[in-house]
Design an enzyme around this catalytic site. Sequence first.
Site, PDB file in Angstrom:
ATOM      1  N   LYS A  73       0.778  -1.163  -0.093  1.00  0.00           N
ATOM      2  CA  LYS A  73      -0.076   0.060  -0.118  1.00  0.00           C
ATOM      3  C   LYS A  73       0.655   1.085  -0.020  1.00  0.00           C
ATOM      4  O   LYS A  73       0.470   2.205  -0.566  1.00  0.00           O
ATOM      5  CB  LYS A  73      -0.890  -0.119   1.172  1.00  0.00           C
ATOM      6  N   ASP A  77     -10.502   2.307   2.058  1.00  0.00           N
ATOM      7  CA  ASP A  77     -10.594   1.703   3.124  1.00  0.00           C
ATOM      8  C   ASP A  77     -11.775   2.338   3.982  1.00  0.00           C
ATOM      9  O   ASP A  77     -12.825   1.754   4.766  1.00  0.00           O
ATOM     10  CB  ASP A  77      -9.478   1.026   3.974  1.00  0.00           C
TER      11      ASP A  77
HETATM   12  P1  NAP Z   1      -0.695  -2.694  10.182  1.00  0.00           P
HETATM   13  O1  NAP Z   1      -0.303  -1.716   9.534  1.00  0.00           O
HETATM   14  O2  NAP Z   1       0.373  -3.822  10.343  1.00  0.00           O
HETATM   15  O3  NAP Z   1      -0.767  -2.666  11.724  1.00  0.00           O
HETATM   16  C1  NAP Z   1      -1.360  -3.663  12.745  1.00  0.00           C
HETATM   17  C2  NAP Z   1      -1.811  -3.109  14.227  1.00  0.00           C
HETATM   18  O4  NAP Z   1      -2.089  -4.415  14.915  1.00  0.00           O
HETATM   19  C3  NAP Z   1      -0.864  -2.238  14.712  1.00  0.00           C
HETATM   20  O5  NAP Z   1      -1.645  -1.189  15.413  1.00  0.00           O
HETATM   21  C4  NAP Z   1      -0.190  -3.153  15.790  1.00  0.00           C
HETATM   22  O6  NAP Z   1       0.403  -2.678  16.774  1.00  0.00           O
HETATM   23  C5  NAP Z   1      -1.366  -4.041  16.106  1.00  0.00           C
HETATM   24  N1  NAP Z   1      -0.862  -5.444  16.381  1.00  0.00           N
HETATM   25  C6  NAP Z   1      -0.374  -6.361  15.798  1.00  0.00           C
HETATM   26  N2  NAP Z   1      -0.074  -7.577  16.393  1.00  0.00           N
HETATM   27  C7  NAP Z   1      -0.514  -7.089  17.565  1.00  0.00           C
HETATM   28  C8  NAP Z   1      -0.532  -7.800  19.078  1.00  0.00           C
HETATM   29  N3  NAP Z   1       0.027  -9.164  18.992  1.00  0.00           N
HETATM   30  N4  NAP Z   1      -1.077  -7.442  20.086  1.00  0.00           N
HETATM   31  C9  NAP Z   1      -1.400  -6.002  19.947  1.00  0.00           C
HETATM   32  N5  NAP Z   1      -1.561  -5.275  18.839  1.00  0.00           N
HETATM   33  C10 NAP Z   1      -0.976  -5.950  17.757  1.00  0.00           C
HETATM   34  O7  NAP Z   1      -1.990  -3.552   9.510  1.00  0.00           O
HETATM   35  P2  NAP Z   1      -3.135  -3.040   8.933  1.00  0.00           P
HETATM   36  O8  NAP Z   1      -2.963  -2.892   7.192  1.00  0.00           O
HETATM   37  O9  NAP Z   1      -3.528  -2.106   9.574  1.00  0.00           O
HETATM   38  O10 NAP Z   1      -4.305  -4.437   8.939  1.00  0.00           O
HETATM   39  C11 NAP Z   1      -4.803  -4.450  10.082  1.00  0.00           C
HETATM   40  C12 NAP Z   1      -5.921  -5.625   9.894  1.00  0.00           C
HETATM   41  O11 NAP Z   1      -7.151  -5.164   9.325  1.00  0.00           O
HETATM   42  C13 NAP Z   1      -5.358  -6.882   9.292  1.00  0.00           C
HETATM   43  O12 NAP Z   1      -5.848  -7.928   9.922  1.00  0.00           O
HETATM   44  C14 NAP Z   1      -6.277  -6.737   8.015  1.00  0.00           C
HETATM   45  O13 NAP Z   1      -6.505  -7.986   7.322  1.00  0.00           O
HETATM   46  C15 NAP Z   1      -7.445  -5.907   8.333  1.00  0.00           C
HETATM   47  N6  NAP Z   1      -8.097  -5.189   7.444  1.00  0.00           N
HETATM   48  C16 NAP Z   1      -9.428  -5.553   6.868  1.00  0.00           C
HETATM   49  C17 NAP Z   1      -9.939  -4.673   5.886  1.00  0.00           C
HETATM   50  C18 NAP Z   1     -11.364  -5.091   5.567  1.00  0.00           C
HETATM   51  O14 NAP Z   1     -11.812  -4.606   4.280  1.00  0.00           O
HETATM   52  N7  NAP Z   1     -12.072  -5.456   6.296  1.00  0.00           N
HETATM   53  C19 NAP Z   1      -9.200  -3.666   5.181  1.00  0.00           C
HETATM   54  C20 NAP Z   1      -8.044  -3.471   5.684  1.00  0.00           C
HETATM   55  C21 NAP Z   1      -7.263  -4.117   6.694  1.00  0.00           C
HETATM   56  P3  NAP Z   1       1.722  -2.120  17.075  1.00  0.00           P
HETATM   57  O15 NAP Z   1       1.774  -0.434  16.503  1.00  0.00           O
HETATM   58  O16 NAP Z   1       2.163  -1.883  18.497  1.00  0.00           O
HETATM   59  O17 NAP Z   1       2.532  -3.094  16.299  1.00  0.00           O
END
Ligand code: NAP
Length: 282
Positions: free
Chosen positions: A70, A106
């Site tokens: 992205k 999104d």
């Molecule tokens: P990202 O940028 O990697 O962000 C991950 C987030 O999760 C950060 O805030 C991270 O915290 C937190 N995290 C990860 N592991 C953790 C743990 N063990 N304990 C506590 N916090 C944790 O990922 P993203 O792109 O935002 O995506 C996040 C999720 O959204 C994914 O599951 C994705 O599939 C989903 N998503 C869904 C849609 C939809 O259309 N439904 C669209 C987009 C994304 P830290 O900052 O502390 O590392």
Amino acid sequence: MTSNAVPLAGVLGWPITHSLSPLLHMHWIKALGLKAYYVPLGCAPEDFISSVPALLKAGFRGFNVTIPHKEAAFALADTVTPRAQHIGAVNTLWLEDGMLVGDSTDGDGFLSALPPLEAGSHIVVIGAGGAAKAIVYALAGLETVTHITVANRTIARAEALCAQIRPLFDHTAFDAHGLDGLDHVLSAADVIVNTTALGMKGHPPLTLDLSACTASPIAYDIVYTPPLTPFLREAQANGLTAINGLPMLIGQARPGFEKWYGQAAPHTGEELSLLKRALGQT
Ligand code: NAP
């Protein structure tokens, strides 16, 4: 550019095999009777910059972009929408007057499943990653939202997100929080959103104490594998309204469809059941 007149689009990601986007877009393509295709495009991070121009040359009209591309897509686009500029990432690319345009849809997808909120709403967003940024930006754009708390494991990232979005919206207060000691914050929330991967298949659950949420807020989990996450199950047990990430997935897909195929994606009423079936749920 080739003479290929069949409209082509696809989703670029790594890995890509589990993406539901091809199923969804092909469902709309078939519903409209179009001669067009949407395909999964596995693309390693080191190949992204060279693959996009090659695919455009081969006749692709644009792409969805998912993890981990992205930010690279944002950098590659010739121009991006104002909201993508603020978010710093794009999930949708299309060609317009020979330019590669990027947008972040999104936030729109997220809002598409959110019921209208009362004036003065307080939202608690768990997570401060890419999805959180798009969602906080979209929520802050609602006149009814006057307070957003971003709660994240790494509090510095929550503070950075608040600092980035705060100057853009006068009517909304932002504050950052860690994941501990959230009970009093949750009890005052109108909507609680999980934007982390916690609760997703293969990840530990998001565990929040929702017992003090007596005003029956909305619990919205953007995770959709499984459709009923431990967070949503706990929410339902406490009388909260549960929304999962499938409607967001459908909503974020619609703008790209229209750009690539020249027609709005239809509302067939079958999208949710199609995706649930693909996930092995009924
Ligand atoms: P990202 O940028 O990697 O962000 C991950 C987030 O999760 C950060 O805030 C991270 O915290 C937190 N995290 C990860 N592991 C953790 C743990 N063990 N304990 C506590 N916090 C944790 O990922 P993203 O792109 O935002 O995506 C996040 C999720 O959204 C994914 O599951 C994705 O599939 C989903 N998503 C869904 C849609 C939809 O259309 N439904 C669209 C987009 C994304 P830290 O900052 O502390 O590392």
